[in-house]
Design an enzyme around this catalytic site. Structure first.
Site, PDB file in Angstrom:
ATOM      1  N   ARG A  55       0.855  -1.180   0.000  1.00 46.29           N
ATOM      2  CA  ARG A  55       0.000   0.000   0.000  1.00 46.29           C
ATOM      3  C   ARG A  55       0.896   1.238   0.000  1.00 46.29           C
ATOM      4  O   ARG A  55       1.968   1.234   0.607  1.00 46.29           O
ATOM      5  CB  ARG A  55      -0.895   0.050   1.253  1.00 46.29           C
ATOM      6  CG  ARG A  55      -2.064  -0.906   1.259  1.00 46.29           C
ATOM      7  CD  ARG A  55      -3.144  -0.530   0.223  1.00 46.29           C
ATOM      8  NE  ARG A  55      -4.283  -1.446   0.296  1.00 46.29           N
ATOM      9  CZ  ARG A  55      -4.410  -2.548  -0.441  1.00 46.29           C
ATOM     10  NH1 ARG A  55      -3.498  -2.863  -1.338  1.00 46.29           N
ATOM     11  NH2 ARG A  55      -5.492  -3.314  -0.313  1.00 46.29           N
TER      12      ARG A  55
ATOM     13  N   GLU B  49      -4.347   7.394  -4.698  1.00 40.89           N
ATOM     14  CA  GLU B  49      -4.611   6.770  -6.002  1.00 40.89           C
ATOM     15  C   GLU B  49      -5.941   7.271  -6.546  1.00 40.89           C
ATOM     16  O   GLU B  49      -6.862   7.506  -5.764  1.00 40.89           O
ATOM     17  CB  GLU B  49      -4.652   5.248  -5.836  1.00 40.89           C
ATOM     18  CG  GLU B  49      -3.299   4.698  -5.399  1.00 40.89           C
ATOM     19  CD  GLU B  49      -3.311   3.199  -5.155  1.00 40.89           C
ATOM     20  OE1 GLU B  49      -4.347   2.549  -5.380  1.00 40.89           O
ATOM     21  OE2 GLU B  49      -2.281   2.673  -4.718  1.00 40.89           O
TER      22      GLU B  49
ATOM     23  N   HIS C 156      -2.015  -0.064  -9.633  1.00 42.15           N
ATOM     24  CA  HIS C 156      -2.565  -0.971  -8.620  1.00 42.15           C
ATOM     25  C   HIS C 156      -3.220  -2.201  -9.266  1.00 42.15           C
ATOM     26  O   HIS C 156      -4.426  -2.437  -9.127  1.00 42.15           O
ATOM     27  CB  HIS C 156      -3.579  -0.227  -7.746  1.00 42.15           C
ATOM     28  CG  HIS C 156      -3.790  -0.882  -6.415  1.00 42.15           C
ATOM     29  ND1 HIS C 156      -4.032  -0.187  -5.259  1.00 42.15           N
ATOM     30  CD2 HIS C 156      -3.774  -2.191  -6.043  1.00 42.15           C
ATOM     31  CE1 HIS C 156      -4.172  -1.019  -4.246  1.00 42.15           C
ATOM     32  NE2 HIS C 156      -4.016  -2.263  -4.702  1.00 42.15           N
TER      33      HIS C 156
HETATM   34  P1  NAP Z   1      -0.622 -11.398   5.234  1.00 40.22           P
HETATM   35  O1  NAP Z   1      -0.585 -12.858   4.942  1.00 40.22           O
HETATM   36  O2  NAP Z   1      -1.416 -10.923   6.397  1.00 40.22           O
HETATM   37  O3  NAP Z   1       0.899 -10.895   5.363  1.00 40.22           O
HETATM   38  C1  NAP Z   1       1.271  -9.676   5.888  1.00 40.22           C
HETATM   39  C2  NAP Z   1       2.601  -9.852   6.614  1.00 40.22           C
HETATM   40  O4  NAP Z   1       3.042  -8.581   7.058  1.00 40.22           O
HETATM   41  C3  NAP Z   1       2.497 -10.776   7.811  1.00 40.22           C
HETATM   42  O5  NAP Z   1       3.426 -11.808   7.676  1.00 40.22           O
HETATM   43  C4  NAP Z   1       2.835  -9.882   8.999  1.00 40.22           C
HETATM   44  O6  NAP Z   1       3.628 -10.609   9.914  1.00 40.22           O
HETATM   45  C5  NAP Z   1       3.618  -8.731   8.352  1.00 40.22           C
HETATM   46  N1  NAP Z   1       3.482  -7.489   9.110  1.00 40.22           N
HETATM   47  C6  NAP Z   1       2.335  -6.917   9.558  1.00 40.22           C
HETATM   48  N2  NAP Z   1       2.613  -5.790  10.238  1.00 40.22           N
HETATM   49  C7  NAP Z   1       3.972  -5.668  10.217  1.00 40.22           C
HETATM   50  C8  NAP Z   1       4.866  -4.707  10.748  1.00 40.22           C
HETATM   51  N3  NAP Z   1       4.425  -3.668  11.478  1.00 40.22           N
HETATM   52  N4  NAP Z   1       6.194  -4.883  10.531  1.00 40.22           N
HETATM   53  C9  NAP Z   1       6.651  -5.940   9.824  1.00 40.22           C
HETATM   54  N5  NAP Z   1       5.848  -6.892   9.303  1.00 40.22           N
HETATM   55  C10 NAP Z   1       4.519  -6.748   9.501  1.00 40.22           C
HETATM   56  O7  NAP Z   1      -1.176 -10.588   3.997  1.00 40.22           O
HETATM   57  P2  NAP Z   1      -0.990 -10.904   2.428  1.00 40.22           P
HETATM   58  O8  NAP Z   1      -2.167 -11.668   1.933  1.00 40.22           O
HETATM   59  O9  NAP Z   1       0.379 -11.435   2.180  1.00 40.22           O
HETATM   60  O10 NAP Z   1      -1.126  -9.411   1.858  1.00 40.22           O
HETATM   61  C11 NAP Z   1      -0.210  -8.401   2.265  1.00 40.22           C
HETATM   62  C12 NAP Z   1      -0.640  -7.030   1.794  1.00 40.22           C
HETATM   63  O11 NAP Z   1      -0.445  -6.921   0.411  1.00 40.22           O
HETATM   64  C13 NAP Z   1      -2.131  -6.699   1.988  1.00 40.22           C
HETATM   65  O12 NAP Z   1      -2.394  -6.216   3.289  1.00 40.22           O
HETATM   66  C14 NAP Z   1      -2.386  -5.652   0.933  1.00 40.22           C
HETATM   67  O13 NAP Z   1      -2.216  -4.362   1.477  1.00 40.22           O
HETATM   68  C15 NAP Z   1      -1.310  -5.921  -0.101  1.00 40.22           C
HETATM   69  N6  NAP Z   1      -1.852  -6.384  -1.389  1.00 40.22           N
HETATM   70  C16 NAP Z   1      -1.695  -5.597  -2.495  1.00 40.22           C
HETATM   71  C17 NAP Z   1      -2.177  -6.020  -3.723  1.00 40.22           C
HETATM   72  C18 NAP Z   1      -2.012  -5.179  -4.964  1.00 40.22           C
HETATM   73  O14 NAP Z   1      -2.875  -5.218  -5.818  1.00 40.22           O
HETATM   74  N7  NAP Z   1      -0.930  -4.453  -5.103  1.00 40.22           N
HETATM   75  C19 NAP Z   1      -2.831  -7.254  -3.834  1.00 40.22           C
HETATM   76  C20 NAP Z   1      -2.971  -8.028  -2.693  1.00 40.22           C
HETATM   77  C21 NAP Z   1      -2.474  -7.590  -1.472  1.00 40.22           C
HETATM   78  P3  NAP Z   1       3.592 -10.281  11.496  1.00 40.22           P
HETATM   79  O15 NAP Z   1       2.172 -10.258  11.886  1.00 40.22           O
HETATM   80  O16 NAP Z   1       4.400 -11.372  12.113  1.00 40.22           O
HETATM   81  O17 NAP Z   1       4.268  -8.958  11.623  1.00 40.22           O
END
Ligand code: NAP
Length: 321
Positions: free
Chosen positions: A239, A268, A287
């Site tokens: 994001r 955006e 995006h």
């Molecule tokens: P996820 O499985 O929840 O992974 C997020 C990771 O970030 C977790 O492993 C978490 O680990 C870590 N995290 C959270 N807060 C943190 C912090 N303060 N410092 C360091 N690490 C932290 O989510 P996902 O499905 O992989 O998706 C991740 C993100 O990608 C989404 O939230 C979304 O914003 C983005 N996304 C973007 C697109 C796009 O179109 N560009 C598409 C899909 C997703 P811990 O809890 O251990 O910290």
């Protein structure tokens, strides 16, 4: 008995809706590429039982207070920073997202962006289109290798791990940083847990996959870019709020880092005069992380199943807790 009303905030293919038509009265916003105006959203939500919304809708307290029959809001994304979860909870509305079904497509996009930025693919394509290709030369559009380099994944969740698996195939060293260690993944993927500063310091490619939260806000700031290698490439597919864009622009202009590949922005959509767009060493995408036809259909399907589960009492599949 009257069927519950389901409102969809964009035009989506009728075919996906077919299996749900007999259980719901479905209406949707008339345009695919234009977000629903706020006043229309509020009007539609006032008598809806379920809403399928996009990132472009700010689902705040006003929305939840307006939707007196509202039971569920299904967000067509895994990130849900457009939704006031607190207000939803107070209004007794279930919020769902679409984790999992978009993981591999988003990782594909992240890796495409990484490869394209490292090997200057967009710039090279533009070079030919502008008829600048007069002869071959040894360092013509020479970029940076990806194989055998070090990738630093900030946010080793579902998508982070999928990116790491791709990096494995490129023989990369994999560093990651989360708030918690993932020992099982470390074994499976061969990734090494490091603190944030070490990751920034050692990685050739720093990839942001953290969700937008108060803690991650501007975590890629001036200090972070200063810690990165001057040759490093920054990739953001999570994001825009995780980056201080002024600091990123400065880091690119002063050579603090060498290039960036970005799918997301602080605000955006960005316009063509955005300072990140006039740089040949930056690739910007609108995006499109999960935007493959198959995945977008799976995401819509999951949203509809979540809505159906809440309204029919069998429960949601992927509730945001
Ligand atoms: P996820 O499985 O929840 O992974 C997020 C990771 O970030 C977790 O492993 C978490 O680990 C870590 N995290 C959270 N807060 C943190 C912090 N303060 N410092 C360091 N690490 C932290 O989510 P996902 O499905 O992989 O998706 C991740 C993100 O990608 C989404 O939230 C979304 O914003 C983005 N996304 C973007 C697109 C796009 O179109 N560009 C598409 C899909 C997703 P811990 O809890 O251990 O910290």
């Amino acid at each position: 008995m009257e069927k519950p009303k389901l409102y969809i905030t964009r035009k989506v293919p009728e075919k996906i809706l077919e299996p749900f038509q007999q259980d719901f009265t479905i209406s949707m916003w008339k345009y695919e590429e234009e977000p629903v105006p706020r006043e229309v959203l509020l009007k539609e939500i006032s008598d809806s039982h379920g809403v399928l919304c996009m990132l472009s809708e700010t689902m705040d307290r006003e929305v939840f207070n307006t939707g007196s029959s509202l039971q569920v809001v299904a967000n067509l994304a895994v990130g849900y920073d457009n939704i006031d979860l607190h207000a939803a909870r107070e209004a007794g509305v279930v919020v769902t997202n679409t984790p999992g079904v978009l993981t591999e497509s988003t990782a594909d996009l992240a890796f495409s962006l990484l490869l394209a930025t490292a090997r200057r693919i967009v710039e090279a394509n533009q070079y030919i289109k502008e008829d600048k290709w007069k002869q071959w030369s040894p360092y013509l559009l020479a970029g940076m290798d990806v194989h055998n380099k070090t990738i630093g994944i900030v946010g080793m969740g579902r998508i982070g791990e999928a990116i790491a698996r791709r990096a494995q195939g490129f023989g990369m060293e994999i560093l990651y940083h989360n708030r918690s260690r993932k020992v099982e993944s470390e074994k499976q993927i061969g990734a090494t847990y490091v603190d944030y500063a070490t990751l920034l310091n050692k990685a050739d490619f720093v990839v942001s996959v953290v969700p937008a939260t108060p803690q991650t806000n501007h975590m890629f700031n001036k200090e972070a870019f200063q810690k990165m290698k001057r040759s490093s490439i920054f990739i953001n597919i999570s994001r825009g709020s995780v980056v201080n864009e002024n600091a990123l622009v400065e880091a690119l202009e002063t050579g603090e880092i060498s290039a960036a590949g970005l799918d997301v922005f602080a605000e955006e959509p960005i316009r063509s005069d955005h300072p990140l767009l006039n740089k040949t060493n930056v690739i910007c995408l609108p995006h499109i992380g999960s935007a493959s036809t198959e995945t977008r259909s799976s995401m819509l399907q999951l949203c509809l199943e979540n809505i159906s589960g809440v309204i029919h009492g069998t429960g949601p599949i992927t509730e945001v807790k």
